[in-house]
Design a protein around this motif. Structure first.
Motif, PDB file in Angstrom:
ATOM      1  N   GLY A  32     -80.947 -64.029 -71.009  1.00 41.98           N
ATOM      2  CA  GLY A  32     -80.378 -63.349 -69.857  1.00 41.98           C
ATOM      3  C   GLY A  32     -78.897 -63.104 -70.011  1.00 41.98           C
ATOM      4  O   GLY A  32     -78.293 -63.432 -71.037  1.00 41.98           O
ATOM      5  N   TYR A  73     -78.230 -71.123 -66.185  1.00 41.25           N
ATOM      6  CA  TYR A  73     -78.776 -70.460 -65.000  1.00 41.25           C
ATOM      7  C   TYR A  73     -78.120 -70.956 -63.716  1.00 41.25           C
ATOM      8  O   TYR A  73     -78.282 -70.360 -62.661  1.00 41.25           O
ATOM      9  N   GLU A  97     -83.740 -70.318 -55.711  1.00 42.70           N
ATOM     10  CA  GLU A  97     -83.752 -69.070 -56.470  1.00 42.70           C
ATOM     11  C   GLU A  97     -83.434 -69.303 -57.942  1.00 42.70           C
ATOM     12  O   GLU A  97     -84.129 -68.776 -58.823  1.00 42.70           O
ATOM     13  N   LYS A  98     -82.433 -70.105 -58.237  1.00 45.19           N
ATOM     14  CA  LYS A  98     -82.113 -70.410 -59.636  1.00 45.19           C
ATOM     15  C   LYS A  98     -83.230 -71.249 -60.259  1.00 45.19           C
ATOM     16  O   LYS A  98     -83.546 -71.104 -61.436  1.00 45.19           O
ATOM     17  N   LYS A 100     -86.373 -71.015 -59.602  1.00 45.19           N
ATOM     18  CA  LYS A 100     -87.488 -70.125 -59.956  1.00 45.19           C
ATOM     19  C   LYS A 100     -87.213 -69.396 -61.262  1.00 45.19           C
ATOM     20  O   LYS A 100     -88.135 -69.172 -62.061  1.00 45.19           O
ATOM     21  N   ARG A 101     -85.951 -69.036 -61.491  1.00 49.04           N
ATOM     22  CA  ARG A 101     -85.626 -68.390 -62.759  1.00 49.04           C
ATOM     23  C   ARG A 101     -85.764 -69.378 -63.917  1.00 49.04           C
ATOM     24  O   ARG A 101     -86.197 -69.019 -65.015  1.00 49.04           O
ATOM     25  N   GLN A 102     -85.377 -70.635 -63.667  1.00 48.84           N
ATOM     26  CA  GLN A 102     -85.588 -71.663 -64.690  1.00 48.84           C
ATOM     27  C   GLN A 102     -87.077 -71.895 -64.934  1.00 48.84           C
ATOM     28  O   GLN A 102     -87.503 -72.142 -66.068  1.00 48.84           O
TER      29      GLN A 102
END
Length: 604
Positions: A32, A73, A97-98, A100-102
């Motif tokens: 990312g 992240y 939110e972070k 979920k990206r992890q």
């Protein structure tokens, strides 16, 4: 070759070699865009820009060990250990939110179920994203172990709804840059990670508590967990003896000098306890790999040992030398000039001035060891700072004269002196727009010069407060609904202690009792001498006794107490077993209403 990107050999800088070790066996897969500001700019010191460029997101794999770090992240990095039939996670990020990206990256590693989540300490960036990974129901059923120190929940409570939580949240907005945008004139990085902005905060209460030490096996992986008071009083570190991997939590506070004091405000972080924790719990371990909760992993037994030694020596040096000069009678301003890291430590890439800093640590050691009094009797009962400002301004010839001197200092580049001078004018008259703007410009100039993220953010946020360009809608919300839901009703009611108005309560003595139905808690509330005493039983002389669900307690604390209670009684959700709404009205009249008003700091 030290590590690979996407399986291809990568050119490694000298800094990367220091970090990863000569025979690291670590691979890094980018995943990312870096959310820190990484461009060169005149308003950002070059070393701060370089620090941002170390924060590219991706996954570090400790090859052959089933250990990973999902990095970049959030302010903290997620440690993942893959066992026989499940996963162990250490330190979820600051929001869901972070998390979920992890989780997306986690599922590229393994689809095994999560068997354990460990919180290294109570700070939000190490737990508030937990519900991206597990639910409270999984913890309640024992399906997932949620591991933390025994004092974890009490620290969460005392630093949110109770104690100094509200003012710390305001000051966190300043030090973490939450009211600034990312860019050359705003936030650059989070010091310990690329950024720190919280959206949805969550909490799952621990079901497995650590005292001094806990040994357990999860998914076939042996873990030894140690209490290591340091950056937080409830800090725990995790050693995986069969893997040779040390998860150092925030005892090693990433790639920066440790924050021996947080300028947002914190209780005294005892430096002796901190370096003793390193000596006692980390250095004796034959760690081949160290994974901090902030910063990139480090491999190689000699490299890990050197960083641990340098880190404890830096803390010891600052503390010992501060005490040395204190014992000679030196005061904080003099101490800051005397105590600086020796070159051998100052040059370490793990001890840069990016988050913690030597000068503000030295000042706090003085206060922590001796208290606020500097032994000059004139400071025992000084004039109020605003009265002093009035007299200084008059002495210097009045408002225009002071403004002129400050303006000249700013033109000469003496921004600190300009800010100090014009502060007298702002204290006297908060509506002096010209003075506010001059101070704002001086603070910006100071902020653009420092690589320390906390200092920069404080300077720049205060400047925006002064010139009126600040956006308070971006403020941190410490009382997130999901975190409040995890707290006992008794803690919510106890937070009233800090809202009692002694002028209203006067000499009244008034006792009440509350049964919190769904959590089976009994709480006694006694107003006396302008204080609120909270007990775990109904007082014998209670004027009213209320039975109520915790949801209504939450409304009573954060909304209109009497209005919420009346609605709950009328709807049958709450009832009195003694007394009634009239008695409750008298009781809640002793307390200030919950206020969402933002506290200003820069014009005080």
């Amino acid at each position: 070759m030290l590590y690979q990107r996407h399986g291809a050999a990568s050119t490694v800088s000298a800094m990367d070699k220091y970090w990863l070790g000569a025979d690291a066996g670590i691979t890094f897969t980018p995943s990312g865009e870096n959310t820190a500001y990484t461009d060169n700019a005149d308003t950002v010191p070059p070393e701060m820009t370089q620090h941002s460029r170390t924060m590219n997101p991706g996954v570090f794999e400790i090859t052959g060990k089933g250990v990973y770090q999902i990095f970049g992240y959030a302010l903290s990095a997620l440690t993942v250990v893959e066992g026989d039939d499940g996963l162990i996670l250490i330190d979820p990020p600051e929001d869901v939110e972070k998390g979920k990206r992890q989780l997306v990256e986690l599922r590229k590693i393994s689809d095994k179920p999560i068997k354990a989540v460990l919180y290294s300490h109570w700070h939000t960036d190490h737990n508030a994203g937990v519900k991206a990974f597990i639910t409270q129901e999984q913890a309640d059923s024992g399906e997932v172990l949620v591991i933390a120190h025994r004092d974890f929940m009490s620290n969460i409570i005392s630093n949110s709804i109770s104690g100094d939580g509200p003012i710390i949240a305001v000051r966190a907005d300043y030090s973490l840059g939450g009211l600034l945008e990312v860019g050359p004139k705003g936030r650059v990085n989070g010091g310990l990670g690329p950024d720190f902005i919280m959206e949805t905060m969550s909490l799952v209460t621990p079901n497995t508590l650590v005292d001094d030490r806990l040994e357990l096996t999860v998914a076939g992986v042996r873990m030894e967990i140690f209490w290591a008071p340091s950056e937080a009083i409830d800090e725990i570190v995790t050693w995986f003896p069969d893997l040779g991997v040390l998860q150092s939590a925030e005892v090693i506070q990433g790639e920066s000098f440790p924050n021996l004091h947080s300028i947002r405000g914190s209780r005294y972080r005892d430096p002796q306890a901190w370096f003793t924790s390193i000596d006692k719990n980390l250095r004796p371990l034959p760690a081949e790999v160290m994974i901090p909760s902030h910063g990139r992993p480090l491999a190689g037994r000699a490299e890990v040992a050197k960083v641990l030694t340098d880190y404890r020596d830096a803390i010891s040096y600052v503390y010992d030398q501060t005490l040395r000069w204190i014992n000679k009678g030196y005061l904080p301003d003099d101490l800051v000039e005397r105590v600086t890291l020796p070159a051998a430590l100052a040059e370490s890439e793990w001890l840069g001035n990016f988050y913690g800093g030597v000068p503000h640590s030295v000042r706090q050691i003085y206060v922590g060891e001796l208290g606020w009094f500097n032994a000059d009797p004139t400071t025992l009962a000084p004039l109020n700072i605003r009265e002093s400002s009035k007299r200084y301004v008059a002495l210097l010839g009045g408002r225009d004269a002071v403004f002129g001197i400050a303006s000249d200092a700013a033109r000469d580049g003496d921004h600190q002196w300009a800010a100090e001078l014009v502060s007298h004018l702002v204290r006297i008259n908060r509506d002096d727009t010209e003075a506010r703007l001059l101070k704002a410009d001086a603070l910006r100039a100071l902020g653009y010069q420092t690589p320390n993220s906390n200092w920069r953010n404080f300077y720049l946020t205060a400047a925006r407060e002064l010139d009126g360009t600040i956006d308070y809608s971006l403020s941190i919300e410490i009382n997130a609904p999901d975190q409040i839901a995890a707290m006992p009703g008794s803690a919510l009611l106890a937070s009233l202690r800090f809202r009692i108005d002694p002028e209203v309560a006067g000499t009244t003595t008034f006792a009440a009792g509350v049964h919190v139905l769904d959590t089976d808690e009994t709480v006694g509330l006694i107003v006396r001498n302008g204080v609120l005493e909270v007990t775990d039983s109904v007082p014998a002389d209670a004027r009213f006794v209320l039975s109520v669900p915790k949801q209504v307690v939450v409304g009573m604390i954060f909304l209109d107490a009497l209005g919420v209670l009346k609605k709950a009684v009328d709807g049958g959700a709450a009832h009195f077993t003694m007394g009634g709404l009239d008695e409750a009205a008298t009781f809640f009249g002793f307390f200030e209403a919950h206020s969402g008003e933002h506290i200003t700091l820069a014009d005080r």
